[in-house]
Design a protein around this motif. Structure first.
Motif, PDB file in Angstrom:
ATOM      1  N   VAL A  26     -23.269  39.629   7.754  1.00 16.61           N
ATOM      2  CA  VAL A  26     -22.680  40.946   8.017  1.00 16.61           C
ATOM      3  C   VAL A  26     -22.063  40.976   9.411  1.00 16.61           C
ATOM      4  O   VAL A  26     -22.731  40.672  10.407  1.00 16.61           O
ATOM      5  N   ILE A  27     -20.775  41.377   9.471  1.00 14.21           N
ATOM      6  CA  ILE A  27     -20.104  41.437  10.773  1.00 14.21           C
ATOM      7  C   ILE A  27     -19.789  42.876  11.207  1.00 14.21           C
ATOM      8  O   ILE A  27     -19.570  43.123  12.386  1.00 14.21           O
ATOM      9  N   SER A  28     -19.796  43.817  10.273  1.00 13.96           N
ATOM     10  CA  SER A  28     -19.526  45.202  10.674  1.00 13.96           C
ATOM     11  C   SER A  28     -20.170  46.172   9.686  1.00 13.96           C
ATOM     12  O   SER A  28     -20.311  45.877   8.496  1.00 13.96           O
ATOM     13  N   ILE A  29     -20.558  47.337  10.218  1.00 12.35           N
ATOM     14  CA  ILE A  29     -21.098  48.430   9.421  1.00 12.35           C
ATOM     15  C   ILE A  29     -20.320  49.676   9.808  1.00 12.35           C
ATOM     16  O   ILE A  29     -20.291  50.054  10.981  1.00 12.35           O
ATOM     17  N   GLY A  75     -31.181  37.575  12.824  1.00 13.44           N
ATOM     18  CA  GLY A  75     -30.468  37.606  11.554  1.00 13.44           C
ATOM     19  C   GLY A  75     -29.237  38.474  11.631  1.00 13.44           C
ATOM     20  O   GLY A  75     -28.343  38.386  10.786  1.00 13.44           O
ATOM     21  N   LEU A  76     -29.172  39.310  12.675  1.00 13.63           N
ATOM     22  CA  LEU A  76     -28.003  40.188  12.845  1.00 13.63           C
ATOM     23  C   LEU A  76     -27.068  39.695  13.939  1.00 13.63           C
ATOM     24  O   LEU A  76     -26.245  40.459  14.447  1.00 13.63           O
ATOM     25  N   GLU A  77     -27.168  38.420  14.280  1.00 15.22           N
ATOM     26  CA  GLU A  77     -26.371  37.885  15.391  1.00 15.22           C
ATOM     27  C   GLU A  77     -24.874  38.008  15.177  1.00 15.22           C
ATOM     28  O   GLU A  77     -24.100  38.059  16.138  1.00 15.22           O
ATOM     29  N   ASN A  78     -24.418  38.035  13.935  1.00 18.53           N
ATOM     30  CA  ASN A  78     -22.983  38.103  13.658  1.00 18.53           C
ATOM     31  C   ASN A  78     -22.456  39.532  13.569  1.00 18.53           C
ATOM     32  O   ASN A  78     -21.248  39.738  13.392  1.00 18.53           O
ATOM     33  N   LEU A  79     -23.326  40.509  13.692  1.00 22.53           N
ATOM     34  CA  LEU A  79     -22.910  41.909  13.644  1.00 22.53           C
ATOM     35  C   LEU A  79     -22.219  42.284  14.948  1.00 22.53           C
ATOM     36  O   LEU A  79     -22.806  42.188  16.030  1.00 22.53           O
ATOM     37  N   THR A  80     -20.946  42.724  14.845  1.00 19.68           N
ATOM     38  CA  THR A  80     -20.175  43.033  16.055  1.00 19.68           C
ATOM     39  C   THR A  80     -19.934  44.527  16.256  1.00 19.68           C
ATOM     40  O   THR A  80     -19.727  44.960  17.383  1.00 19.68           O
ATOM     41  N   SER A  81     -19.963  45.319  15.190  1.00 15.09           N
ATOM     42  CA  SER A  81     -19.660  46.738  15.369  1.00 15.09           C
ATOM     43  C   SER A  81     -20.422  47.614  14.380  1.00 15.09           C
ATOM     44  O   SER A  81     -20.652  47.228  13.236  1.00 15.09           O
ATOM     45  N   ILE A  82     -20.803  48.792  14.885  1.00 15.29           N
ATOM     46  CA  ILE A  82     -21.433  49.840  14.076  1.00 15.29           C
ATOM     47  C   ILE A  82     -20.653  51.116  14.339  1.00 15.29           C
ATOM     48  O   ILE A  82     -20.610  51.602  15.475  1.00 15.29           O
ATOM     49  N   GLY A  93     -24.499  40.033  19.621  1.00 15.54           N
ATOM     50  CA  GLY A  93     -23.059  40.009  19.345  1.00 15.54           C
ATOM     51  C   GLY A  93     -22.443  41.389  19.193  1.00 15.54           C
ATOM     52  O   GLY A  93     -21.224  41.516  19.017  1.00 15.54           O
ATOM     53  N   LEU A  94     -23.245  42.423  19.274  1.00 14.57           N
ATOM     54  CA  LEU A  94     -22.750  43.785  19.062  1.00 14.57           C
ATOM     55  C   LEU A  94     -21.913  44.230  20.247  1.00 14.57           C
ATOM     56  O   LEU A  94     -22.368  44.224  21.395  1.00 14.57           O
ATOM     57  N   LEU A 117     -34.604  47.022  26.130  1.00 18.57           N
ATOM     58  CA  LEU A 117     -33.427  46.953  25.271  1.00 18.57           C
ATOM     59  C   LEU A 117     -32.829  45.554  25.268  1.00 18.57           C
ATOM     60  O   LEU A 117     -31.622  45.402  25.016  1.00 18.57           O
ATOM     61  N   MET A 118     -33.632  44.553  25.533  1.00 14.34           N
ATOM     62  CA  MET A 118     -33.137  43.180  25.527  1.00 14.34           C
ATOM     63  C   MET A 118     -32.491  42.878  24.178  1.00 14.34           C
ATOM     64  O   MET A 118     -33.099  43.047  23.127  1.00 14.34           O
ATOM     65  N   GLY A 119     -31.248  42.427  24.230  1.00 13.71           N
ATOM     66  CA  GLY A 119     -30.469  42.186  23.033  1.00 13.71           C
ATOM     67  C   GLY A 119     -29.271  43.115  22.949  1.00 13.71           C
ATOM     68  O   GLY A 119     -28.326  42.855  22.225  1.00 13.71           O
ATOM     69  N   LEU A 120     -29.341  44.200  23.744  1.00 16.74           N
ATOM     70  CA  LEU A 120     -28.209  45.147  23.779  1.00 16.74           C
ATOM     71  C   LEU A 120     -27.581  45.195  25.158  1.00 16.74           C
ATOM     72  O   LEU A 120     -27.075  46.229  25.584  1.00 16.74           O
ATOM     73  N   GLU A 121     -27.648  44.071  25.887  1.00 12.81           N
ATOM     74  CA  GLU A 121     -27.077  44.069  27.227  1.00 12.81           C
ATOM     75  C   GLU A 121     -25.568  44.298  27.181  1.00 12.81           C
ATOM     76  O   GLU A 121     -24.907  43.851  26.258  1.00 12.81           O
TER      77      GLU A 121
END
Length: 331
Positions: free
Chosen positions: A255-258, A275-282, A302-303, A327-331
């Motif tokens: 999944v790359i976008s939601i 598992g969501l490393e390829n998600l770039t946009s919400i 990757g967001l 919030l590590m992962g949302l830097e």
């Protein structure tokens, strides 16, 4: 001279009962007596202009709808059960009294009917003008009866029916083959738990849902995502992830976008978002509620864009995520 006697016989015409529109403000049935007296209280009323609500707020003694057999159309919504908070039908066992109903102008809601096992009685219903809701019917095992409906471009909700395991009816198969609104199917019995399960029984392929939405209530549904929706990487609508056994999200790694909201709720053993490393946009809100084991947001590296972020932490016991300390992962 002959006497001519003219005998005039009265012309007897058959009595014709004309149907007519009625009840522009709608009607509510809470008691069986109200149902039984409908034709007496509203003679010739066959086309109800307003909403029809069948059920009580916390209680109702309605067991059948037989005296509503004269109704052929409802201009507003038909709400049987919990269309509103607290509305239920604990004793309604049959919908056969609605056998002449052909159209509903707005929503059809069948919810909170605790002993209803099927939808027999709605065979004549061909069209609705609004959403279709079938939810929280504890004894419902099949959609039999709702055989000829056309939901058009409307959204459908079939959820939280714990025994519902037969959903491969023709109208739903046709709808899933080419959805014209959002699809919300989740938390029923196996066979009706999600669109791919139903599509498999219908014998049809199912690509991405063109309007959403996606619900994951178990690890199996996460793991089977790519098989159920082959080639689906850009998700329209929203995504809700809620499962006591969901421990990883690797099945969503394509999944790359939601487009809509991504909501994590009540995942008691999920510790990371790997598992969501390829998600770039919400496009909508990213929200976390009651994920007691989640310690950080690693996996969302990757967001690059989100509509909004809602996190109830670190000490909000009722609405928060008590283990989420950064919030590590949302830097």
């Amino acid at each position: 001279m002959k006497k001519i006697v003219l005998i005039v016989l009265p012309l007897i015409l058959p009595l014709v009962v004309l149907s007519q529109p009625c009840l522009p403000e709608g009607i509510t049935f809470t008691y069986q007596e109200q149902v039984d007296n409908f034709q007496i209280n509203y003679p010739n009323c066959t086309e109800i202009e307003g909403d029809v609500f069948i059920g009580g707020f916390g209680w109702s003694d309605i067991t059948n709808l037989d005296s509503l057999c004269v109704i052929n159309s409802i201009g507003g919504s038909l709400i049987m059960g919990s269309g509103y908070p607290g509305g239920i039908n604990p004793s309604l066992i049959s919908l056969t009294g609605l056998s002449n109903l052909t159209s509903i102008g707005s929503n059809l809601t069948i919810a909170g009917n605790y002993v209803l096992t099927n939808l027999t009685g709605l065979e004549s219903l061909t069209s609705i003008g609004g959403e279709l809701w079938i939810s929280n019917n504890d004894a419902l095992v099949s959609l039999t009866g709702l055989d000829n409906i056309d939901v058009g471009t409307n959204d459908i909700y079939i959820c939280n029916n714990g025994l519902l395991n037969t959903c491969d009816v023709s109208w739903l198969c046709n709808y899933l083959a080419n959805p014209n609104g959002s699809v919300n199917i989740y938390n029923n019995a196996p066979g009706c738990n999600n669109p791919p399960e139903i599509a498999n029984d219908c014998g049809i392929p199912i690509p991405c849902l063109p309007y959403g939405n996606y619900y994951f209530y178990s690890q199996d549904e996460i793991d089977n995502f790519q098989a159920g929706y082959p080639g689906c990487t850009e998700l329209k609508g929203g995504v809700k992830i809620r499962g006591n056994d969901i421990s990883n999200l690797y099945g969503l790694n394509v999944v790359i976008s939601i487009e809509g909201k991504l909501y994590f709720y009540g995942n008691s053993v999920l510790t990371s978002l790997d598992g969501l490393e390829n998600l770039t946009s919400i496009g909508g809100t990213l929200q976390f509620t009651l994920n007691n084991a989640l310690v950080n947001l690693i996996g969302l590296d990757g967001l690059t864009s989100i509509g909004a972020l809602i996190i109830g932490f670190p000490l909000s016991i009722n609405g928060g995520n008590p283990a989420l300390m950064n919030l590590m992962g949302l830097e």
